[in-house]
Design an enzyme around this catalytic site. Structure first.
Site, short mmCIF file in Angstrom:
data_model
loop_
_atom_site.label_atom_id
_atom_site.label_comp_id
_atom_site.label_asym_id
_atom_site.label_seq_id
_atom_site.Cartn_x
_atom_site.Cartn_y
_atom_site.Cartn_z
N SER A 51 40.69 43.91 35.78
CA SER A 51 41.89 44.65 35.20
C SER A 51 42.10 44.92 33.83
O SER A 51 42.63 45.43 33.24
CB SER A 51 43.21 43.96 35.69
N HIS A 52 41.08 43.91 33.10
CA HIS A 52 41.05 44.03 31.64
C HIS A 52 39.69 44.52 31.09
O HIS A 52 39.30 44.21 30.00
CB HIS A 52 41.36 42.70 30.94
N ASP A 192 48.43 45.28 39.36
CA ASP A 192 48.42 45.16 40.89
C ASP A 192 49.62 45.84 41.28
O ASP A 192 49.49 46.60 42.47
CB ASP A 192 48.68 43.60 41.02
#
Lengths: 340, 340
Positions: A51-52, A192
């Site tokens: 996610s990063h 999310d």
């Protein structure tokens, strides 16, 4: 940028870093900062902090294009006390500002036993663990917090006030990688939440509230005028409040609820603040610190915790360092297109 | 000592402090330390922190009688860095050691901008907020953590490793009392668990595990070879692990899982360590810090959080300062009997 494509490319970390550097430079980031941001993003991808990782590149680019962040900003630092460094990121990204101040931080900790670094006027759009790992690698304990965009309601509240406000902690461990945890103080991360909304999945009912302030398991309702909730009830909410006070109040940065990029369409990064506290554990009168932490972690594993914070990242990293970072053909092509 | 008796005595704080001082002295505590511990306990009772008020006195007395703690210990302090104070409580209570080091702490923070205080070989048997309030009253930010007796399982674990490991944070607030939170990083406190077991009440199923490692809502099963769980799932568990590393690892104190007072029947207090980090917010380049925090807290209240950490304590305190501390006749008589 989909992450669902079939994996059929394995890119060495340095190749991915070079590619991402080109993208940053192409979008107006100075050469030095581009290298720092690219390495940071490549490390996240390498470690499976997806996610990063490259997932963030379109957001970086859109934010740069919007003029909301200054990719060429040069941070200014000021020694505000023998153990207190004040940093103004000058509306640039936090990572180059932090990187610039590292030599001073090591000097302070080595001389005083501790250093507080208060960064303001900064954009943080990545994970926190990459900021702390260099400290733990040199034997230091480190704690960091950063504020974000208001999307989390306070305990019992009906409106978002806090960002997802991550907190990270790093410690060296004898004969092992540093143990670093790094998590949002919201029930789930904003990423999310958005993924669940897109895919139509429900989330646990205590994760958020709708626009009327009622608990909701519908990510779309949470995104439409509702809010996420802090993790862990009133205790997690207190920690999220502490993050606002330390990362924004202490530093002189904006609170999450004050960030307004409405005049910069496309902007995604918060412009708030970050605090880092670094401590030399040798000062605690415990020369065996790293061995003691190792002993504690072994006890925790023996008691049945099969996965500790950062375990999975190091395993993923090891694979990536041997085999390259797995990317789908589509992901690779999208990055190449962004690099021009 | 029951707290269920009818309330029919209102004792001035100073009278309760004097009475408790006599009890401590009678049980072998030095005059100075007795005054400090008595004031601490009286403040908890005054503020409605009842689980750390006079409810604790039988435990203090039994622990002192057992020889497990040294009521006459005189802490030694050592400047381990310009901003790092190392304290050996010499097997005494933490509060007198902390009180002794306060002038040095204020000096360090005023000179360096921050101070880390690492206390080891110490017994902490009270709340943390009384330790931090004097710092926040002087305009400082403060963070503290203390370890305890192993009764909390790590995430996914089957055996207790952590104490209830409280964490506390204090900040000054413009035109208001300091905001101080102080909570166990376990799902519920050990005290509440024991009260539920005694009264036959169930607790939420995710609060603990039984001896087989299965989630249990039966406090007796948790107490019979089971364990409490950390608050907030894996995130709270990570924070509890951090408390062990900072309050015991950094300080050189014992980890919660290492405390063994089996040779001292009656002993109740953990002999571990405590860390305190004090920061001068004026160093952050934000002269308006207290007003900024006030603004944040007002925003949180406006968003619907009706009660913030420490709100209830200050309201209870105000009543006690006007009317005296409410005690039942039985409670008062029990204290008088303990004082001899």
């Amino acid at each position: 940028m989909s992450t669902n494509g079939s994996t059929n490319i394995f890119l060495p970390v340095s190749d991915l870093t070079d590619l991402l550097t080109r993208i940053f430079i192409r979008n107006g980031v100075s050469r030095d900062s581009a290298g720092i941001l690219a390495a940071n993003c490549a490390w996240c991808e390498r470690d499976g902090s997806l996610s990063h990782g490259i997932f963030r590149m379109p957001g970086y680019v859109a934010t740069l294009k919007s003029g909301w962040v200054d990719g060429c900003a040069k941070a200014t630092t000021e020694i505000a006390g023998a153990a207190f460094l004040r940093v103004d990121a000058q509306n640039g990204f936090a990572q180059p500002a932090w990187q610039d101040s590292l030599p001073q931080v090591f000097k302070m900790v080595s001389e005083q036993g501790v250093a507080v670094v208060a960064i303001r006027n900064s954009h943080h759009f990545s994970a926190l663990w990459p900021d702390l790992e260099p400290l733990a690698d040199k034997g230091l304990i480190a704690l960091s917090m950063v504020t974000g965009l208001a999307c989390v309601a306070p305990y019992g509240g009906r409106r978002p006030v806090f960002g997802t406000n991550p907190i990270a902690f790093a410690t060296p461990v004898a004969d092992a990688h540093p143990m670093i945890f790094d998590f949002a103080t919201s029930s789930i991360s904003n990423g999310d939440l958005r993924i669940a909304a897109k895919s139509g999945h429900q989330i646990p009912p205590e994760s958020g509230i709708d626009a009327s302030g009622n608990l909701s398991a519908d990510p779309s309702a949470i995104l439409s005028g509702g809010a996420l909730l802090p993790f862990g009830g009133h205790k997690g909410a207190a920690i999220s409040l502490m993050v606002e006070i330390l990362a924004s109040g202490l530093t002189g940065g904006l609170f999450s609820s004050e960030v307004d990029f409405s005049s910069h369409p496309g902007a995604e990064s918060p412009r708030t603040g970050q605090v880092i506290i670094a401590i030399d554990p040798q000062r605690g009168g415990n020369g065996a610190f790293e061995r003691r932490v190792r002993q504690l972690i072994d006890t925790v594993r023996d008691a049945g915790q099969t996965r500790l914070p950062s375990d999975r990242r190091y395993r993923t990293r090891e694979l990536a360092l041997s085999n390259g970072i797995p990317l789908s053909q589509e992901q690779h092509e999208a990055l190449l297109a962004m690099a021009g």
